[in-house]
Design an enzyme around this catalytic site. Structure first.
Site, PDB file in Angstrom:
ATOM      1  N   ASP A 123      -4.318  -0.252   1.309  1.00 54.36           N
ATOM      2  CA  ASP A 123      -4.793  -1.611   1.053  1.00 54.36           C
ATOM      3  C   ASP A 123      -5.601  -2.144   2.225  1.00 54.36           C
ATOM      4  OD1 ASP A 123      -4.037  -2.070  -1.513  1.00 54.36           O
ATOM      5  OD2 ASP A 123      -2.133  -3.012  -1.040  1.00 54.36           O
ATOM      6  N   ASP A 145       0.041   1.494 -10.192  1.00 55.53           N
ATOM      7  CA  ASP A 145       0.508   0.925  -8.930  1.00 55.53           C
ATOM      8  C   ASP A 145       2.040   0.901  -8.888  1.00 55.53           C
ATOM      9  OD1 ASP A 145       0.373  -0.363  -6.487  1.00 55.53           O
ATOM     10  OD2 ASP A 145      -0.810  -2.072  -7.195  1.00 55.53           O
TER      11      ASP A 145
HETATM   12  C1  DGJ Z   1      -1.485  -3.316  -4.576  1.00 56.98           C
HETATM   13  C2  DGJ Z   1      -2.697  -2.420  -4.622  1.00 56.98           C
HETATM   14  O1  DGJ Z   1      -2.683  -1.529  -3.563  1.00 56.98           O
HETATM   15  C3  DGJ Z   1      -3.944  -3.299  -4.616  1.00 56.98           C
HETATM   16  O2  DGJ Z   1      -5.090  -2.515  -4.577  1.00 56.98           O
HETATM   17  C4  DGJ Z   1      -3.921  -4.176  -5.845  1.00 56.98           C
HETATM   18  O3  DGJ Z   1      -4.000  -3.369  -6.991  1.00 56.98           O
HETATM   19  C5  DGJ Z   1      -2.657  -5.007  -5.861  1.00 56.98           C
HETATM   20  N1  DGJ Z   1      -1.487  -4.197  -5.716  1.00 56.98           N
HETATM   21  C6  DGJ Z   1      -2.571  -5.805  -7.145  1.00 56.98           C
HETATM   22  O4  DGJ Z   1      -1.399  -6.490  -7.255  1.00 56.98           O
END
Ligand code: DGJ
Length: 729
Positions: free
Chosen positions: A544, A474
């Site tokens: 997300d 991430d």
């Molecule tokens: C952002 C990601 O896109 C989410 O799926 C998740 O992993 C969060 N970060 C966790 O902090």
């Protein structure tokens, strides 16, 4: 295979596809790059400049082509350098078009006129040496053709062969010139966090349109992909479309320009914004790959070409790589509250659904109980996992799933041991505030000590947990205060490139050392999806935003550029973040149009939910190869009037699957008849509906009927969805 299907298959194979060749037509000084159904032609003109000649449907006869001759000067205001389409123009010699290369030479001269020196053809690769008319500044243009897809890759290696340092002020990968003319239309992808992949279309007018990232990574705001169609007339399955994408996950720019001489050209490469790249004597800079293709089969065919190209030539493992496993991710269920019993309980439920990979998201390390602390401290939290990760991984493996972990290696919370030990590792300008968001800062990955530290941390994690099969990588913050105080002042802006190179290097080294490791690229959703990262990661976290209805558009936009195989899509709980609720089957079907994952809190799912979910996972496994590795047809866009349909046909043509979604209805009208695509007219298909929402009761039907008469679906209420499967007899 039934013999009567051999003929069309052989014909298709012969007609196009595996073909790829680069020819130099010496008498005319022309380079003819032929690949798949495409020809790309340019040559050396009488001024020894590289001039673009043709890009479009394959031309088979070199005799038809004329030697390149520069265009005439239009007036004192537009010399021939502006009116002649060029492959890689420097900024100099009175050119005002967007340059591919702009430099300040050692003695302060800012004039660059690149001339052809030599070339070399080696199979599917062509290298052309250019050099400034007087200075020893060289650019090696590298072209590669990808046979069956017709995609062509170009980039440049710029080398300072003078004896003194010089500075690059713009270094582009190349320019793609379209056939001269007006009336073109540009299609491009933009968005924001939780709203990525929105499709925009607008006419190209004189002037320049810029899409770019200045944020250090690819960005949610725009994606380095474009499509341009002739006359603004192309449709999903019809019309000439030129398309391309950059393979770079740092600051990038695409400049779509229509010159005052009706020349449409797309220049792409490193973003020249805040760019200054000193090259010492003997030093080189390689620009990112810039891929492009052409089709006369509309946007749908353009996407299918890219999907096939990505699977064959970009993704790790290529065409032999495994299908994406059905994944469970803990984020929306448990956020930071992860521990061994909680995750084990979720894993047990996930296994019952047929999930194949269990991924524990954020919260397992350091003092990471919320987003305020712990980022950077990649040690297992002993309160949450008193016995380390071993027992959890073992339980997950025993349940028949492999195990994956979330990491965000490029970031640090100021409240972390790492930051306390190395505050200088965060990107900053001395004595200036550091802009935090989500309570975090970006580590300066351009520094080799930071790179080596992060590699060491991840390498150790993988060595200590040899059963760790997958990382979700991430990145939740864009760059700000991009200073690099340890570098020489003139070199500080090299950070933009060195950062991305070092991230790539870490991934490459990890993969080399842990060859079974698979990686998902995530940047708060789809902020880092591009053809650079896709050579290193198997999949992308698309967004997300997991609301199934929003996802239809998000996923449509994604599919314009990237293969559904890489498009991670989870089924999550409702109401979603936006307050919308949709039925579980609808959510599953939407996620099943890509790489299926589940992200809901299974502890709260009813028995009925669990049994529907198990059925849908089972169904997905029976069509997964077709969805992930087949040909995608977007039959009805979610941008239309309340009805969406997508169809996938397996590469061997044996299976097809239709997904249809109805958002809402008016006046009791039925949804539109769905005419299928990409089937064989004379083949008979067994038809299987998952829930009897097909009006026609046809156990078997011809391709001709399906593609011309079509099917009617009984979709009512709001947010109804179904799938229909077709198996060729
Ligand atoms: C952002 C990601 O896109 C989410 O799926 C998740 O992993 C969060 N970060 C966790 O902090």
């Amino acid at each position: 295979m039934n013999i009567r299907y051999l003929a069309p298959v052989l014909m298709t194979l012969l007609a196009s596809t595996a073909f790829g060749e680069i020819r130099y037509v010496a008498a005319k000084k022309l380079f003819h790059l032929e690949a798949g159904a495409v020809s790309y032609v340019f040559g050396v003109n009488e001024r020894n400049e590289l001039q673009s000649v043709y890009w479009g449907k394959r031309l088979w006869r070199d005799d038809d082509l004329a030697a390149p001759r520069s265009d005439r000067e239009w007036a004192s205001f537009d010399n021939s350098g502006n009116t002649t389409p060029q492959e890689y123009p420097g900024w100099g010699g009175g050119r005002y078009i967007e340059p591919c290369l702009k430099v300040t030479l050692p003695d302060g001269v800012r004039d660059l006129v690149l001339k052809y020196v030599s070339h070399q053809i080696d199979g599917d690769t062509l290298k052309i040496e250019l050099k400034d008319m007087t200075y020893d500044l060289g650019a090696t243009l590298v072209y590669r053709v990808y046979p069956d897809t017709g995609v062509i890759r170009k980039n440049a290696v710029i080398t300072n062969r003078t004896k003194a340092p010089l500075t690059l002020e713009s270094a582009q990968s190349g320019a793609w010139n379209l056939p001269r003319g007006e009336g073109y239309r540009l299609t491009y992808l933009t968005g924001r966090w939780a709203g990525e992949w929105q499709i925009n279309q607008e006419p190209i007018h004189p002037g320049m349109k810029v899409i770019e990232s200045r944020r250090g990574n690819t960005g949610h705001q725009a994606n380095p992909w474009f499509a341009i169609d002739e006359g603004g007339r192309a449709e999903e399955e019809r019309g000439r479309v030129w398309f391309g994408a950059l393979g770079w996950s740092g600051n990038w720019r695409l400049s779509i320009e229509q010159t005052s001489h009706q020349q449409v050209r797309v220049t792409g490469g490193f973003n020249p914004f805040d760019f200054s790249y000193p090259l010492a004597a003997g030093e080189s800079l390689e620009t990112p790959p810039f891929y492009a293709g052409f089709t006369d089969g509309g946007f749908g065919e353009a996407s299918r070409i890219l999907h096939r190209f990505e699977r064959a030539y970009l993704l790790p493992g290529g065409l032999t790589s495994r299908q994406r496993p059905v994944l469970y991710n803990s984020w929306e269920a448990t956020t930071f509250s992860v521990d061994e019993p909680g995750q084990t309980a979720l894993a047990q439920k996930a296994a019952k659904l047929g999930v194949e990979r269990f991924v524990m998201d954020d919260g397992w390390f350091g003092a990471r109980n919320n987003d305020r602390a712990g980022l950077g401290d990649w040690t297992i939290n002993p309160k949450k996992f008193p016995n380390g990760l071993g027992p959890l991984i073992e339980s997950v493996n025993k349940l028949g799933m492999d195990f994956g972990l979330w990491v965000e290696p490029e970031m640090v919370n100021p409240d972390s041991d790492l930051y306390r030990a190395h505050p200088d590792w965060a990107m900053h300008f001395p004595d200036r505030p550091r802009t935090e968001a989500r309570n975090q800062l970006v580590l300066n990955m351009a520094r080799n000590d930071v790179r080596d530290h992060i590699f060491g941390v991840l390498d150790r994690l993988l060595a200590e947990s040899p059963k760790l099969a997958f990382l979700k990588w991430d990145m939740n913050l864009n760059f700000s205060e991009p200073g690099w105080p340890e570098a020489a002042p003139a070199d500080e802006k090299k950070l933009w490139i060195a950062y991305t190179r070092n991230v790539y290097e870490i991934i490459d080294r990890l993969r080399a050392k842990h060859p079974k490791l698979e990686i998902e690229s995530c940047s708060g959703g789809g902020g880092r999806a591009d053809m650079g990262i896709l050579t290193r990661t198997e999949e992308v976290w698309t967004s997300d935003n997991t609301d199934a209805f929003d996802r239809l558009r998000i996923q449509e936009g994604f599919s314009y550029a990237y293969t559904p195989k890489t498009m991670m899509a989870w089924v999550t709980d409702v109401p979603n973040y936006n307050g919308r609720s949709t039925p579980l089957q609808y959510r599953f079907l939407v996620a099943m149009t890509g790489s299926l994952g589940i992200g809901g809190n299974l502890n709260k799912w009813s028995d009925a939910d669990m049994s529907l979910a198990a059925k849908m996972v089972d169904l997905y496994k029976s069509i997964r190869k077709t969805v992930q590795e087949g040909r995608l047809y977007r039959l009805f866009s979610p941008r239309g009037d309340g009805f969406t349909a997508t169809q996938y046909v397996s590469e061997d043509g044996r299976q097809a699957v239709l997904f249809a979604f109805r958002t809402g209805q008016h006046y009791g009208y039925p949804p539109p008849t769905v005419k299928l695509s990409g089937l064989e007219e004379r083949a008979i298909y067994n038809v299987k509906t998952i829930d009897n929402k097909l009006v026609e009761r046809l156990p078997a039907v011809s391709g001709a009927y399906l593609m011309n008469q079509g099917l009617n679906l009984r979709l009512g209420g709001d947010f109804d969805g179904t799938a229909v499967l077709f198996e060729r007899q």
